[in-house]
Enzyme design. Structure first.
Site, PDB file in Angstrom:
ATOM      1  N   SER A 132       0.844  -1.195   0.000  1.00  9.24           N
ATOM      2  CA  SER A 132       0.000   0.000   0.000  1.00  9.24           C
ATOM      3  C   SER A 132       0.877   1.241   0.000  1.00  9.24           C
ATOM      4  O   SER A 132       2.034   1.197   0.437  1.00  9.24           O
ATOM      5  CB  SER A 132      -0.902   0.009   1.245  1.00  9.24           C
ATOM      6  OG  SER A 132      -1.538   1.260   1.401  1.00  9.24           O
ATOM      7  N   TYR A 145      -1.466  -0.527  10.553  1.00  9.78           N
ATOM      8  CA  TYR A 145      -1.604  -0.805   9.121  1.00  9.78           C
ATOM      9  C   TYR A 145      -0.394  -0.306   8.330  1.00  9.78           C
ATOM     10  O   TYR A 145       0.192  -1.061   7.537  1.00  9.78           O
ATOM     11  CB  TYR A 145      -2.876  -0.139   8.593  1.00  9.78           C
ATOM     12  CG  TYR A 145      -3.104  -0.352   7.121  1.00  9.78           C
ATOM     13  CD1 TYR A 145      -3.458  -1.609   6.629  1.00  9.78           C
ATOM     14  CD2 TYR A 145      -2.965   0.694   6.211  1.00  9.78           C
ATOM     15  CE1 TYR A 145      -3.677  -1.815   5.273  1.00  9.78           C
ATOM     16  CE2 TYR A 145      -3.171   0.497   4.861  1.00  9.78           C
ATOM     17  CZ  TYR A 145      -3.530  -0.761   4.398  1.00  9.78           C
ATOM     18  OH  TYR A 145      -3.729  -0.955   3.041  1.00  9.78           O
TER      19      TYR A 145
END
Length: 245
Positions: A132, A145
């Site tokens: 990501s 995350y």
């Protein structure tokens, strides 16, 4: 003989749309996820192309058992390790369990899949790992995350180096905001939000072209890379200001 791909996290979001995209191109798709119902719905759309595999990727023993039961002649031209999750945390009371769950799926499951599936790749095959852009810039409540995605991006780049002489290509995929059930839970503005179908096309075309890294949407990638060029103190001040808005 048609080409074959294995996709994890195939029951929803990017994984599902990518599985459908590959099936439309005539590929044989092994679709891995925990949800039997969602995989059955996916297979019903392309019953000849899609092979559902119900397995919990965080259960390394179950994953290994499936791999051992798989016909020895089955090889994959591409493996797309896409499964992942996002949990936001509060700095005032860091939830260690949230960190453990996030790293278990986003990092350890990827490493486990890599170990088991590398021998299943065809000569000249591609291992694609979805990370990501979240780790490009500090975002509020994203400690778990973002850190997990930073870890898996480094893992992919280092793995590519060590597999350089093996003939296996490693592609790192770092998407921005993609319209999926995961991002639909977010309660903040997501710039340059991209439909999952478009992300699937980017992945297919990028892997077909032999790219080593895919970042999309490009506008978000350019923006975050520009922010990273700022002096560190200024970058921190900007991140803090963004949190307040």
């Amino acid at each position: 003989m048609s080409s074959t791909i294995l996709i994890t996290g195939a029951s929803s979001g990017i994984g599902r749309d990518t599985a459908l995209y590959y099936a439309k191109q005539g590929w044989q798709v092994y679709a891995l996820a925990r949800s039997a119902d969602k995989l059955a719905q996916l297979q019903a759309l392309f019953p000849e192309q899609i092979v559902p595999v119900v397995v919990d990727l965080t259960d390394s023993a179950a994953l290994q058992h499936w791999q051992q039961q798989l016909d020895s002649v089955i090889k994959f031209d591409q493996v797309l390790l896409n499964a992942g999750n996002c949990e936001y945390v509060e700095a005032s009371a860091l939830d260690l369990a949230a960190f453990e769950r996030t790293f278990e799926l986003n990092v350890l499951a990827v490493v486990s899949c890599t170990k088991l599936l590398l021998p299943r790749l065809t000569a000249g095959g591609t291992l694609a790992i979805v990370s990501s852009m979240a780790h490009f810039f500090p975002f509020t409540r994203a400690e778990a995350y973002g850190a997990s995605k930073a870890a898996i991006s480094y893992f992919a780049d280092s793995l590519r180096l060590d597999l350089a002489d093996s003939g296996i290509r490693v592609c790192l995929i770092e998407p921005g905001f993609i319209d999926t059930p995961l991002t639909q839970k977010n309660d903040f503005s997501m710039p340059f939000l991209m439909p999952a179908e478009q992300a699937a096309a980017r992945i297919f075309n990028g892997l077909h072209a032999g790219k080593l890294r895919l970042r999309f949407p490009r506008r978000l990638a350019y923006l975050l890379k520009t922010l990273n060029l700022l002096p560190y103190n200024l970058r921190c001040k900007l991140a803090a200001k963004m949190k307040q808005t």
